[in-house]
Design a protein around this motif. Structure first.
Motif, mmCIF file in Angstrom:
data_model
loop_
_atom_site.group_PDB
_atom_site.id
_atom_site.type_symbol
_atom_site.label_atom_id
_atom_site.label_comp_id
_atom_site.label_asym_id
_atom_site.label_seq_id
_atom_site.Cartn_x
_atom_site.Cartn_y
_atom_site.Cartn_z
ATOM 1 N N ASN A 1 0.799 -1.223 0.000
ATOM 2 C CA ASN A 1 0.000 0.000 0.000
ATOM 3 C C ASN A 1 0.834 1.277 0.000
ATOM 4 O O ASN A 1 1.074 1.843 -1.043
ATOM 5 C CB ASN A 1 -1.028 0.000 1.125
ATOM 6 C CG ASN A 1 -2.126 1.001 0.900
ATOM 7 O OD1 ASN A 1 -2.382 1.423 -0.227
ATOM 8 N ND2 ASN A 1 -2.795 1.392 1.963
ATOM 9 N N ARG A 2 1.268 1.775 1.176
ATOM 10 C CA ARG A 2 1.974 3.061 1.257
ATOM 11 C C ARG A 2 3.206 2.921 2.144
ATOM 12 O O ARG A 2 3.168 2.238 3.164
ATOM 13 C CB ARG A 2 1.068 4.124 1.877
ATOM 14 C CG ARG A 2 -0.153 4.460 1.066
ATOM 15 C CD ARG A 2 -1.070 5.433 1.800
ATOM 16 N NE ARG A 2 -0.425 6.694 2.123
ATOM 17 C CZ ARG A 2 -0.426 7.755 1.314
ATOM 18 N NH1 ARG A 2 -1.039 7.694 0.148
ATOM 19 N NH2 ARG A 2 0.172 8.873 1.674
ATOM 20 N N LEU A 3 4.259 3.624 1.753
ATOM 21 C CA LEU A 3 5.441 3.762 2.593
ATOM 22 C C LEU A 3 5.619 5.261 2.789
ATOM 23 O O LEU A 3 6.004 5.979 1.865
ATOM 24 C CB LEU A 3 6.666 3.133 1.915
ATOM 25 C CG LEU A 3 8.013 3.281 2.618
ATOM 26 C CD1 LEU A 3 7.942 2.785 4.054
ATOM 27 C CD2 LEU A 3 9.089 2.534 1.838
ATOM 28 N N ASP A 4 5.244 5.737 3.986
ATOM 29 C CA ASP A 4 5.224 7.178 4.225
ATOM 30 C C ASP A 4 5.656 7.492 5.652
ATOM 31 O O ASP A 4 6.122 6.602 6.370
ATOM 32 C CB ASP A 4 3.843 7.758 3.909
ATOM 33 C CG ASP A 4 2.718 7.089 4.682
ATOM 34 O OD1 ASP A 4 2.967 6.580 5.798
ATOM 35 O OD2 ASP A 4 1.590 7.081 4.177
ATOM 36 N N GLY A 5 5.507 8.731 6.035
ATOM 37 C CA GLY A 5 5.941 9.170 7.353
ATOM 38 C C GLY A 5 5.298 8.410 8.500
ATOM 39 O O GLY A 5 5.898 8.275 9.566
ATOM 40 N N ALA A 6 4.102 7.907 8.297
ATOM 41 C CA ALA A 6 3.402 7.190 9.366
ATOM 42 C C ALA A 6 4.010 5.818 9.639
ATOM 43 O O ALA A 6 3.956 5.330 10.765
ATOM 44 C CB ALA A 6 1.917 7.042 9.017
ATOM 45 N N ASN A 7 4.597 5.189 8.608
ATOM 46 C CA ASN A 7 5.090 3.820 8.808
ATOM 47 C C ASN A 7 6.550 3.615 8.402
ATOM 48 O O ASN A 7 7.062 2.505 8.461
ATOM 49 C CB ASN A 7 4.200 2.822 8.077
ATOM 50 C CG ASN A 7 4.136 3.070 6.582
ATOM 51 O OD1 ASN A 7 4.988 3.712 5.995
ATOM 52 N ND2 ASN A 7 3.091 2.552 5.955
ATOM 53 N N ALA A 8 7.235 4.681 8.019
ATOM 54 C CA ALA A 8 8.630 4.551 7.576
ATOM 55 C C ALA A 8 9.522 3.994 8.681
ATOM 56 O O ALA A 8 10.406 3.179 8.417
ATOM 57 C CB ALA A 8 9.160 5.899 7.082
ATOM 58 N N ASP A 9 9.296 4.417 9.926
ATOM 59 C CA ASP A 9 10.124 3.919 11.030
ATOM 60 C C ASP A 9 9.971 2.412 11.214
ATOM 61 O O ASP A 9 10.956 1.716 11.463
ATOM 62 C CB ASP A 9 9.782 4.636 12.336
ATOM 63 C CG ASP A 9 10.284 6.073 12.360
ATOM 64 O OD1 ASP A 9 11.150 6.427 11.531
ATOM 65 O OD2 ASP A 9 9.798 6.856 13.204
ATOM 66 N N PHE B 1 2.401 4.126 -3.117
ATOM 67 C CA PHE B 1 2.916 5.457 -2.830
ATOM 68 C C PHE B 1 4.155 5.352 -1.956
ATOM 69 O O PHE B 1 4.211 4.531 -1.046
ATOM 70 C CB PHE B 1 1.844 6.273 -2.093
ATOM 71 C CG PHE B 1 2.299 7.630 -1.664
ATOM 72 C CD1 PHE B 1 2.317 8.690 -2.557
ATOM 73 C CD2 PHE B 1 2.734 7.849 -0.363
ATOM 74 C CE1 PHE B 1 2.750 9.956 -2.154
ATOM 75 C CE2 PHE B 1 3.161 9.106 0.043
ATOM 76 C CZ PHE B 1 3.165 10.158 -0.862
ATOM 77 N N VAL B 2 5.148 6.208 -2.234
ATOM 78 C CA VAL B 2 6.338 6.335 -1.389
ATOM 79 C C VAL B 2 6.588 7.818 -1.151
ATOM 80 O O VAL B 2 6.687 8.596 -2.106
ATOM 81 C CB VAL B 2 7.588 5.712 -2.042
ATOM 82 C CG1 VAL B 2 8.811 5.916 -1.167
ATOM 83 C CG2 VAL B 2 7.404 4.245 -2.322
ATOM 84 N N SER B 3 6.679 8.200 0.109
ATOM 85 C CA SER B 3 6.979 9.594 0.451
ATOM 86 C C SER B 3 8.488 9.765 0.615
ATOM 87 O O SER B 3 9.253 8.801 0.555
ATOM 88 C CB SER B 3 6.281 9.976 1.761
ATOM 89 O OG SER B 3 6.951 9.376 2.861
ATOM 90 N N SER B 4 8.897 10.991 0.879
ATOM 91 C CA SER B 4 10.325 11.251 1.106
ATOM 92 C C SER B 4 10.827 10.492 2.338
ATOM 93 O O SER B 4 11.975 10.048 2.371
ATOM 94 C CB SER B 4 10.582 12.745 1.252
ATOM 95 O OG SER B 4 9.826 13.278 2.321
ATOM 96 N N ALA B 5 9.982 10.313 3.329
ATOM 97 C CA ALA B 5 10.376 9.538 4.514
ATOM 98 C C ALA B 5 10.649 8.083 4.137
ATOM 99 O O ALA B 5 11.607 7.469 4.620
ATOM 100 C CB ALA B 5 9.288 9.611 5.584
ATOM 101 N N GLY B 6 9.833 7.535 3.261
ATOM 102 C CA GLY B 6 10.053 6.172 2.785
ATOM 103 C C GLY B 6 11.311 6.060 1.951
ATOM 104 O O GLY B 6 12.068 5.080 2.051
#
Length: 114
Positions: free
Chosen positions: A22-30, A56-61
Motif C-alpha cells: 500500500n503506502r510507505l510514508d511518514g506514518a510507517n517509515a520507522d 505510494f512512497v513519500s520522502s520519509a520512505g
C-alpha cells in the motif's frame, strides 16, 4: 501517529524479497526501517524490495530505502529495487535515486542482477 507497515517476506533463490504493501510514508517509515535493519543485522546481505504492491512512497520512505542501501553497501551486499509502478519510478528517477541504486523492472530481472 506511528503505524506498522504490512510487509510480505518471501525467499527466492535464497534471496530475501520484501514486498511492502500500500503506502510507505511518514506514518510507517520507522517500522519499515526497523524491519530492514533487523534483517540486515541478522545477516541478510542480498536483498530485493519488490514494489509491485506499493502505491505510494513519500520522502520519509525514500530515506529509509537510502539508509538500507548504504548499510548494505558497507557490508558489500546487494540491494535491488524492482517492479515499481510508473509514478513511483518517476519519483526515484527525478530524485536521482536511480543513479545510486539498482532498479529493475521485474523480480526476475532483479534476481538475474545478483
Amino acid at each position: 501517529m506511528v503505524t506498522k507497515i504490512e510487509v510480505i517476506e518471501e525467499r527466492e533463490s535464497g534471496v530475501l524479497v520484501l514486498i511492502p504493501v500500500n503506502r510507505l510514508d511518514g506514518a510507517n517509515a520507522d517500522s519499515f526501517e526497523t524491519l530492514l535493519m533487523d534483517r540486515i543485522d541478522s545477516g541478510e546481505h542480498d536483498l530485493i524490495i519488490d514494489f509491485s504492491r506499493l502505491k505510494f512512497v513519500s520522502s520519509a520512505g525514500m530515506r529509509v530505502i537510502l539508509v538500507a542501501a548504504k548499510q548494505l553497501q558497507t557490508k558489500r551486499g546487494k540491494f535491488i529495487l524492482c517492479a515499481m509502478k510508473d509514478n513511483i519510478h518517476d519519483v526515484f528517477r527525478v530524485s536521482g535515486f536511480d543513479k545510486v541504486m539498482l532498479i529493475r523492472n521485474s523480480r526476475w530481472s532483479a534476481l538475474a542482477s545478483l
